[in-house]
Every structure is written in structure tokens, then in C-alpha cells.
Scaffold this motif. Structure first.
Motif, PDB file in Angstrom:
ATOM      1  N   SER A   1       0.837  -1.208   0.000  1.00 35.18           N
ATOM      2  CA  SER A   1       0.000   0.000   0.000  1.00 35.18           C
ATOM      3  C   SER A   1       0.865   1.248   0.000  1.00 35.18           C
ATOM      4  O   SER A   1       0.573   2.228  -0.689  1.00 35.18           O
ATOM      5  CB  SER A   1      -0.920   0.019   1.223  1.00 35.18           C
TER       6      SER A   1
ATOM      7  N   ASP B   1      -5.814  -0.913  -4.775  1.00 37.39           N
ATOM      8  CA  ASP B   1      -5.309  -1.582  -3.584  1.00 37.39           C
ATOM      9  C   ASP B   1      -6.356  -2.572  -3.073  1.00 37.39           C
ATOM     10  O   ASP B   1      -7.369  -2.173  -2.515  1.00 37.39           O
ATOM     11  CB  ASP B   1      -4.994  -0.524  -2.515  1.00 37.39           C
ATOM     12  N   GLU B   2      -6.115  -3.833  -3.286  1.00 36.26           N
ATOM     13  CA  GLU B   2      -7.010  -4.908  -2.859  1.00 36.26           C
ATOM     14  C   GLU B   2      -8.471  -4.636  -3.212  1.00 36.26           C
ATOM     15  O   GLU B   2      -9.332  -4.579  -2.335  1.00 36.26           O
ATOM     16  CB  GLU B   2      -6.870  -5.139  -1.343  1.00 36.26           C
TER      17      GLU B   2
ATOM     18  N   GLN C   1      -7.754   1.224  -0.806  1.00 38.97           N
ATOM     19  CA  GLN C   1      -8.174   0.002  -0.131  1.00 38.97           C
ATOM     20  C   GLN C   1      -9.435   0.254   0.689  1.00 38.97           C
ATOM     21  O   GLN C   1     -10.370  -0.518   0.684  1.00 38.97           O
ATOM     22  CB  GLN C   1      -7.035  -0.439   0.798  1.00 38.97           C
TER      23      GLN C   1
HETATM   24 MG    MG Z   1      -2.276  -2.707   2.326  1.00 39.05          MG
END
Ligand code: MG
Ligand code: ADP
Lengths: 267, 346
Positions: free
Chosen positions: A52, A180-181, A94
Motif C-alpha cells: 500500500s 489496492d485490494e 483500499q
Molecule cells: Mg495494504
């Protein structure tokens, strides 16, 4: 090195020797990354590996402590996400950077609102109507179906929110989208839809960086995958030249193939 | 290669008719519930005091008495929209009022004296904004609590702690002037200027919050400050403007109160910050930011005014008024909690 993902002579975005310190914590140590035009790059690594943080450096949220970023052949330095955005680098965070109390259209144009100028430009009114119309067209164009773009974001499912966040990232001439994810918080049945959306971005010529823990995601959308381990580069490969077992090994910090967990190897 | 379903993309969620009636009524009550409450209150008071309550004199009194709270509340609302709080508005009101009264007594020409109240308010609000953002005070509570004491102290300091009375008519205009409309059943109908002014101010705030980029960003900051920041919104600058607006409105409230009482007294506005917060909460704004409408706040202010007026007319002691207002605040927030419960249960 496995560079020639496309015919381009140089990467669209390159990070060289990136270090990032948070006080005494070294989150990134000498990290390199190349992103080629039109490619989807997967980034993997254990929790706390620095994924991240690296993405936040690329998107201008956290300026790097050391190292250089090269965009389209020239060095750049971002002191805010806005500067990265102006070059067409967008990030889907995220923790979903959407305002739940506002509607879909307002979220898509947050920070870049359509306006109607009054009194010779002295007064900028938010143009609700044009925002709604453009948001509707934009979502239709991406085949994202919602009841209405005037729905509040907090009323949406996780997958719909993620879709709105992605739609938002490419509402203005994006060249790179960093995610991010994007599937981590989703119900299984929504994951495929978000991944298809990512493939759609790639087909539009947008370069994508995606962080994911899910091998299914990586092996569905990526052209290349790189692994971070304890804040440093650990390994990278074109997808065709690696396997789930090997990538899982990288996450765990070993270059041996992890056969036991690799029962789902890609042939 | 994958097992993902081919019928791609996101379908709309379940259709309307699966949503229970109680849930579908929520938006309606969100928007108009407060008007219903006000209508019921008016009916009850009219039933209790048929001769007095609906008299023009009483109605214009309600507006005059609530105008200052109306100014404080709308400024407070903008602050609360950002999930902040401004405890200093009552003191800032006094600071503005005393600056006006003292400078007038010192022979400053009235247009300057008149402008000094809102200017002092803006200055105090600006300092609040700087403290909250640039000095990184951990919570607006702290900074504005500090300002509560500082502004009150300053108001006492510049006046020597004593009231000043007697202001020129133009300064009093906003707080006390009336427009003669005509006669009805033998009574003269006068419309307080401050009533028209209040409507105008609320209209401007409605435009500001609903229809300007700035206003939508205020809501966004309240909804998710991180989202606002990564969207390139200058959150600090927006917050500084928000607190400056709130201080400005407190200065306007000081001007109105000076006009109404024809004086400046350094303990003016004591406790009014709490009344403003109460009006905003009763008006349906959320303490967590990002939620509430200008119309609701107008309703909240009116409800506070009606309670006081109704209880006064019926000779209920101010002690009971306090108890009742307290209970209504708790009730209003409890209703909000229930509504959130319903809203999140899918
Ligand atoms: Mg992360
Ligand atoms: N804002 C921050 N302040 C201090 N430390 C941070 C911050 N962000 C990340 N870190 C630290 O940097 C390291 C990498 O974190 P992160 O990039 O979030 O990892 P990942 O996304 O790979 O799980 C962790 O040790 C984390 O605690």
C-alpha cells in the motif's frame, strides 16, 4: 528481464530506488517498479510488506523519502494526489475513498465537480444536472448497472461501491489506475464482476496496478506479477512464466515452489 | 481459466417492493418530519392559548427572540456538517456586540461600528479554523473551548465588564426595525425586519450548501474526510472557511441582539452555543457530520422558539423549559439512532 510487455520502448511509469520512512519505520527500501503501457501488473506480498505504501508513493499521497519516479520518460515528483491525477495517475484506495452520505454522481466528480459559472465566473454553482447526466453515461459506458446515480453510496453493496470507485478513477482521461485490494472486501459473487471491469480498463489501453492476496485475481487479470517482501523487491515474472505455487512462495519469502499450498497451479 | 460467472457486471439491488414500508417512509420523514412536529406544536399551543398564541404580536415576538439563535444555529450547522463543533459562538456574539457598543461610545462612525461586530466574529472564527487545522488541535472542541474563554474575556476587557446602552438607529435597524404592512381587525401589522433577514440568510445558506462546489465539499468532508483529501480537496482551507463563516454568523447575531436590546452587555450570549447545538441536533443534523438540511435547521430553531414561547405563555417556569428542551434533544437523537438502525439493516 521480462520487459517487452508491449512494443513500447520505455515504461509508462517507473520507480527507481524508492525508500519510504515513517519515523523509525522503514516501509520501503530501494524498491524498483516498472509499469508498461497497457499492462496489468499484480503486486503481491505479505501484510506489512509495503504494498500500500508503494502505491501511495506512486499516486502522490505519500511522497517518497528517497528515489525517483519517471513518468512518460521524465522525472516527476508529487506532493499531493492532485498532481498525480493531473498526469492521469488515479488510485482506488483500499478503504474505498468514497463519501457514503453523497450520491454516486457526486462521488464520481468529487474534487472535479462540473460547474455552472454565474456572475461572470465569480460564483461557481455545482451543476447537479450535468453531473447526473455525465455519471449516468459514464456508468452505462462501463456497463455498471445501478438503480440511479442519485442513490447514496452508503446504500450500495460492496461490489457496487468498488465499481463506483473504479468508475470514478477513469472519469477523466486516466492513463494509470492503481487498485489496492479491490476485491478484498467483496462477496464472492461480486469479485468476478470487478475483475471483468479491470479487464475492461486494460482493453481501453489503461495501465493497471493491482494489489491482491487472491491468486485467482492475479491469474485472471495480470500480465506480470511482482512481489515485495519486508519492504524490498523480492521477485517478479511474467504471468506466463510463473505459477500460483511460485507466487505464493514469494509472498512467504521463499523462492522454492510451495507445493503443498499450490494445489491450484495454473497449467 | 476461471470459474467466474459470465453474466458480468453489477445488477441493481433487490426491487422496491421488497423494502418494507417503514424503510420507505424514512426519506419522507427525514425531509418533512420536522414540519409535522412544528405543525402539531402550533396546534397544541393554539388550543391552549387561542387568543394570544396566534396573535400577530406574539408571532413577531417569536421571530425576534429566535433570530439571534437562528444566526448562531446556521453557522453551527455548517461546522457540524464537517463533524466539528464550535463552542465559542456565544462568547463571540458578546465580543462582536461589545466591540460594536464600545466603539460606538468612543465616537466611531456608525457604519464602521456596525461592521465591527461581524468582522470581530470572522476574526475569531478564522483563529478557530487556523487552530484546528494548522496548529493541529486534536479536536475542534479544544480550540473552540479555548476561544469560548478568550472571546468572553476580551468582551469583558474592552468594556471593563459593564454594559453600554444607547445605540444609533441605523445600527439598531436589523435587530429592531419593523415594516408596517397595514391594519387587520384594528391592530397594526408590523413585520420585523429581522424576520425577512432570517429568511434571506437561510435561503443563502441553502444555495451555498446545496448548490455550490464549496457546499458539496463541506458535505463530502463530513461524510469522509479521507475521501475528500485524496480527491484533491483542500480540506484545511475548507475548514478554515467553515469556522470563519460560523464566527461571522455569531458576529451577525451580536449585531441583531445589540439592535434588539439597544445595548451591549458583556455577558450576552452566555450558554447560547448550547442552544444553537440543540437547534441543529433537533433539526436533524448528525453529530458525525455530512447529514442534515438547511430547512431542518430552520425547523430546529423554530421548535426551540416555540417551546420557550409556549411555555412562557402558559406560565411554565424556566426550570421546566430547561428540562423539556433537554428531553427533546435526547429524543431527537434517539429517533436518529432508530432511523440509522433501520437504515443499515438490510
Ligand atoms: Mg495494504
Ligand atoms: N502512515 C503510516 N505511518 C507509520 N507507519 C506506516 C504508515 N503506513 C504504513 N506504515 C508501515 O509501513 C509498513 C508497510 O505497510 P503497508 O504498506 O500498509 O503494507 P501492506 O499494504 O503491504 O500490507 C508497515 O510496517 C506499516 O506499519
Amino acid at each position: 528481464m521480462d520487459q517487452r510487455q508491449t512494443n513500447a520502448a520505455e515504461p509508462l511509469l517507473e520507480a527507481k530506488g524508492i525508500c519510504k520512512y515513517f519515523g523509525a519505520v522503514t516501509a520501503l527500501r530501494d524498491v524498483d517498479l516498472q509499469l508498461w503501457p497497457g499492462e496489468v501488473l499484480g503486486v503481491v506480498g505479505d501484510n506489512g510488506a509495503g504494498k500500500s505504501t508503494l502505491m501511495k508513493v506512486l499516486s502522490g499521497l505519500h511522497p517518497q523519502s528517497e528515489g525517483t519516479l519517471i513518468f512518460d520518460g521524465s522525472p516527476v515528483r508529487f506532493s499531493s494526489p492532485r498532481e498525480a491525477r493531473d498526469l492521469g495517475i488515479e488510485m482506488v484506495y483500499q478503504d474505498l475513498a468514497l463519501a457514503g452520505n453523497m450520491n454516486i454522481a457526486e462521488n464520481i466528480y468529487l474534487g472535479r465537480e462540473p460547474t455552472r459559472k454565474l456572475l461572470g465566473g465569480a460564483l461557481a454553482l455545482f451543476d447537479h444536472r450535468s453531473g447526473i447526466r455525465r455519471a449516468k453515461e459514464h456508468l452505462e459506458n462501463l456497463k455498471i448497472h445501478v438503480k440511479s446515480v442519485e442513490q447514496k453510496v452508503e446504500e450500495l453493496s460492496g461490489g457496487q461501491r468498488q465499481a463506483v470507485a473504479i468508475a470514478r478513477s477513469i472519469a477523466f482521461e486516466a492513463r494509470i489506475v492503481i487498485m489496492d485490494e479491490p476485491t478484498a472486501a467483496l462477496a464472492i459473487k461480486e469479485v468476478g464482476k470487478v475483475l471483468d471491469l479491470i479487464v475492461d480498463l486494460k482493453n481501453r489501453g489503461i495501465s493497471v496496478v493491482i494489489i491482491s492476496h487472491r491468486m485467482d485475481d492475479i491469474f485472471y487479470v495480470c500480465d506480470r506479477v511482482m512481489a515485495l517482501y519486508h519492504g524490498s523487491n523480492f521477485a517478479e515474472a511474467r504471468l506466463k512464466e510463473t505459477s500460483r505455487g511460485e507466487v505464493i512462495g514469494w509472498i512467504m519469502g521463499t523462492k522454492e515452489k510451495v507445493e503443498k499450498v499450490a494445489h491450484d497451479r495454473v497449467s | 481459466m476461471t470459474a467466474y460467472p459470465e453474466n458480468s457486471r453489477l445488477e441493481p439491488p433487490e426491487s422496491e417492493d421488497k423494502v418494507p414500508l417503514s424503510l420507505r417512509l424514512i426519506p419522507f420523514f427525514d425531509r418533512y418530519g420536522i414540519l409535522i412536529v412544528i405543525a402539531v406544536m402550533c396546534l397544541v399551543m393554539w388550543a391552549l392559548q387561542p387568543d394570544v398564541f396566534l396573535s400577530w404580536r406574539n408571532i413577531s415576538n417569536i421571530f425576534k427572540q429566535t433570530a439571534a439563535n437562528g444566526m448562531l444555529s446556521i453557522g453551527m450547522f455548517v461546522v457540524i456538517l464537517t463533524a466539528g463543533i464550535d463552542l465559542s459562538v456565544g462568547s463571540v456574539l458578546a465580543l462582536g456586540m461589545m466591540t460594536l457598543a464600545v466603539s460606538n461610545a468612543a465616537g466611531v462612525p456608525w457604519p464602521v461600528a456596525l461592521a465591527l461586530s461581524p468582522i470581530m466574529g470572522m476574526a475569531a472564527g478564522f483563529v478557530n479554523g487556523i487552530g484546528i487545522t494548522k496548529l493541529r488541535m486534536p479536536h475542534p472542541f479544544i480550540m473552540t473551548l479555548g476561544m469560548l474563554f478568550m472571546a468572553r474575556g476580551l468582551a469583558n476587557l474592552i468594556s471593563g465588564g459593564v454594559p453600554y446602552s444607547g445605540l444609533p438607529d441605523p445600527v439598531r435597524f436589523l435587530g429592531s426595525a419593523r415594516i408596517y404592512l397595514g391594519e387587520l381587525d384594528g391592530t397594526r401589522i408590523n413585520l420585523p425586519v429581522v424576520f425577512l433577514f432570517t429568511i434571506l440568510v437561510y435561503l443563502l445558506f441553502w444555495i451555498l450548501l446545496e448548490h455550490t462546489v464549496f457546499g458539496r465539499r463541506v458535505y463530502a468532508i463530513g461524510g469522509n474526510p479521507e475521501a475528500a483529501r485524496v480527491s484533491g480537496i483542500n480540506v484545511d482551507r475548507t475548514l478554515i472557511i467553515v469556522y470563519t463563516i460560523c464566527g461571522f454568523m455569531a458576529g451577525i447575531a451580536g449585531l441583531i441582539m445589540a439592535g434588539r436590546t439597544n445595548s451591549g452587555f458583556p455577558n450576552a450570549g452566555t450558554g447560547m452555543e448550547l442552544e444553537a447545538i440543540a437547534a441543529v441536533i433537533i433539526g436533524g443534523a448528525s453529530f458525525f457530520g455530512g447529514r442534515g438540511q438547511v430547512l431542518g435547521i430552520f425547523g430546529g430553531v423554530l421548535i426551540m422558539g416555540l417551546i420557550k414561547n409556549g411555555l412562557n405563555l402558559n406560565n411554565v417556569s424556566t426550570f421546566w423549559q430547561q428540562i423539556l428542551i433537554g428531553a427533546i434533544i435526547v429524543l431527537a437523537v434517539f429517533i436518529d439512532v432508530l432511523r440509522r438502525d433501520l437504515g443499515t439493516r438490510h
